[in-house]
Design a protein around this motif. Structure first.
Motif, PDB file in Angstrom:
ATOM      1  N   ASP A 275       0.824  -1.203   0.000  1.00  0.00           N
ATOM      2  CA  ASP A 275       0.000   0.000   0.000  1.00  0.00           C
ATOM      3  C   ASP A 275       0.861   1.256   0.000  1.00  0.00           C
ATOM      4  N   LEU A 276       1.837   1.302   0.902  1.00  0.00           N
ATOM      5  CA  LEU A 276       2.673   2.491   1.012  1.00  0.00           C
ATOM      6  C   LEU A 276       3.545   2.677  -0.232  1.00  0.00           C
TER       7      LEU A 276
ATOM      8  N   ILE B 270      -9.226   6.506   2.017  1.00  0.00           N
ATOM      9  CA  ILE B 270      -8.773   5.467   2.944  1.00  0.00           C
ATOM     10  C   ILE B 270      -8.896   4.109   2.270  1.00  0.00           C
ATOM     11  N   LYS B 271      -7.823   3.335   2.321  1.00  0.00           N
ATOM     12  CA  LYS B 271      -7.868   1.946   1.855  1.00  0.00           C
ATOM     13  C   LYS B 271      -7.873   1.036   3.085  1.00  0.00           C
TER      14      LYS B 271
ATOM     15  N   HIS C 281     -17.050   3.182  -0.134  1.00  0.00           N
ATOM     16  CA  HIS C 281     -17.373   3.705  -1.463  1.00  0.00           C
ATOM     17  C   HIS C 281     -17.297   2.568  -2.479  1.00  0.00           C
ATOM     18  N   ILE C 282     -16.295   1.698  -2.308  1.00  0.00           N
ATOM     19  CA  ILE C 282     -16.144   0.550  -3.203  1.00  0.00           C
ATOM     20  C   ILE C 282     -15.498  -0.599  -2.443  1.00  0.00           C
ATOM     21  N   ILE C 283     -15.954  -1.824  -2.706  1.00  0.00           N
ATOM     22  CA  ILE C 283     -15.288  -3.019  -2.193  1.00  0.00           C
ATOM     23  C   ILE C 283     -14.679  -3.749  -3.380  1.00  0.00           C
ATOM     24  N   THR C 284     -13.539  -4.441  -3.153  1.00  0.00           N
ATOM     25  CA  THR C 284     -12.787  -5.008  -4.277  1.00  0.00           C
ATOM     26  C   THR C 284     -12.411  -6.470  -4.049  1.00  0.00           C
TER      27      THR C 284
ATOM     28  N   LEU D 136      -3.834  -2.845  -6.289  1.00  0.00           N
ATOM     29  CA  LEU D 136      -4.957  -2.305  -7.056  1.00  0.00           C
ATOM     30  C   LEU D 136      -5.866  -1.451  -6.177  1.00  0.00           C
ATOM     31  N   SER D 137      -6.241  -1.949  -5.018  1.00  0.00           N
ATOM     32  CA  SER D 137      -7.146  -1.189  -4.147  1.00  0.00           C
ATOM     33  C   SER D 137      -6.477   0.091  -3.656  1.00  0.00           C
TER      34      SER D 137
END
Length: 279
Positions: free
Chosen positions: A28-29, A81-82, A139-142, A219-220
């Motif tokens: 992520d980072l 936010i992820k 907002h979105i789930i992946t 991706l997320s």
């Protein structure tokens, strides 16, 4: 004349740590940095893992997770936010309570349940709570195909089943669902984006490589970056997929460890994006 202050675009990841550096907080980072944003993190668990698989998981105490959230959100309010690995019901509650104070921040939730190696990463009793509490604030789930199958209780092994799964998951409350088809048979990768007023299938060439560890996390995280930068959801997914495709392609022949290696996140890093704001 107003004074100007300069600021980075902050993005927060709430997820588990991968000691092998390929997935989780580390991926992520790297993604945030490669795409020009400032990354902050809240670690929910640490894992002892490498390219061959997960050896063990150590849960971070819930009170400390709460303290991490309060520390970051009160000082460096993110533009997106992820959320990644959450393997305990009590962690779900802490996150939902903390984020309730920041309803305007888009949340990208990647419901990490199964590692690339096939290792199960989440406790069974947490799954229903995720759907009840965390999906509605996302907002979105992946989910990928395996995770979508866990969530709906049916096999998801074709493009048509991916489309049905996305439609079945949407009523749980997220604004959008992206079902990822990286494990589809054939030479094409297809992802299905579903919202109340739209459905879109993204397709790209499948790259022949074993170095795909951390693809879903990347991706997320990339989607979160592009949402933080003001893109609409379709554009954010499109740009995130392009980033992941190129990162896989750039790292496809690189040997890291004995198993599934990581992407090359820094194949073409961007400079940190700086905004000027009125003080």
């Amino acid at each position: 004349m107003s004074n100007k202050i300069k600021t980075y675009i902050p993005v927060l990841t709430i997820a588990g740590s991968d000691s092998g550096g390929g997935a989780g907080i580390q991926a992520d980072l790297k993604t945030f940095s490669a795409l020009g944003c400032f990354g902050a993190s809240v670690i929910t668990a640490t894992t002892a893992q490498n390219t061959l698989g997960v050896k063990s998981i150590h849960d971070i105490p819930v009170e400390h997770i709460k303290e991490q959230l309060e520390a970051v959100l009160s000082d460096i309010e993110p533009k997106a936010i992820k959320i990644g690995m959450i393997n305990r019901p009590e962690v779900v509650q802490v996150i939902v309570e903390a984020l309730a104070q920041y309803p305007g921040i888009p949340v990208v939730f990647d419901p990490v349940m199964v590692a690339t190696s096939g290792d199960r990463l989440i406790k069974e009793e947490t799954v229903e709570l995720l759907k009840k509490e965390l999906f509605p604030i996302s907002h979105i789930i992946t989910p990928n195909m395996d995770e979508a199958a866990v969530l709906i209780g049916k096999a998801v092994d074709s493009l048509s089943k991916m489309e049905k799964a996305a439609s079945q998951l949407l009523p749980y409350g997220s604004t959008y669902v992206l079902v990822k088809g990286g494990h589809l048979n054939g030479n094409t990768v297809a992802d299905v984006l579903c919202g109340n007023e739209q459905k879109h299938v993204f397709e790209s060439e499948k790259i022949n490589t074993g170095n795909v560890h951390g693809t879903g996390c990347t991706l997320s995280s990339a989607i979160a970056v592009f949402l933080a930068r003001g893109m609409d959801i379709k554009k954010a997914v499109e740009l995130a997929r392009s980033f992941v495709f190129q990162a896989i392609d750039a790292g496809k022949t690189i040997k890291t460890g004995q198993g599934s290696g990581p992407l090359n996140h820094f194949y073409q890093p961007q400079k940190m994006i700086i905004h000027e704001l009125d003080q």
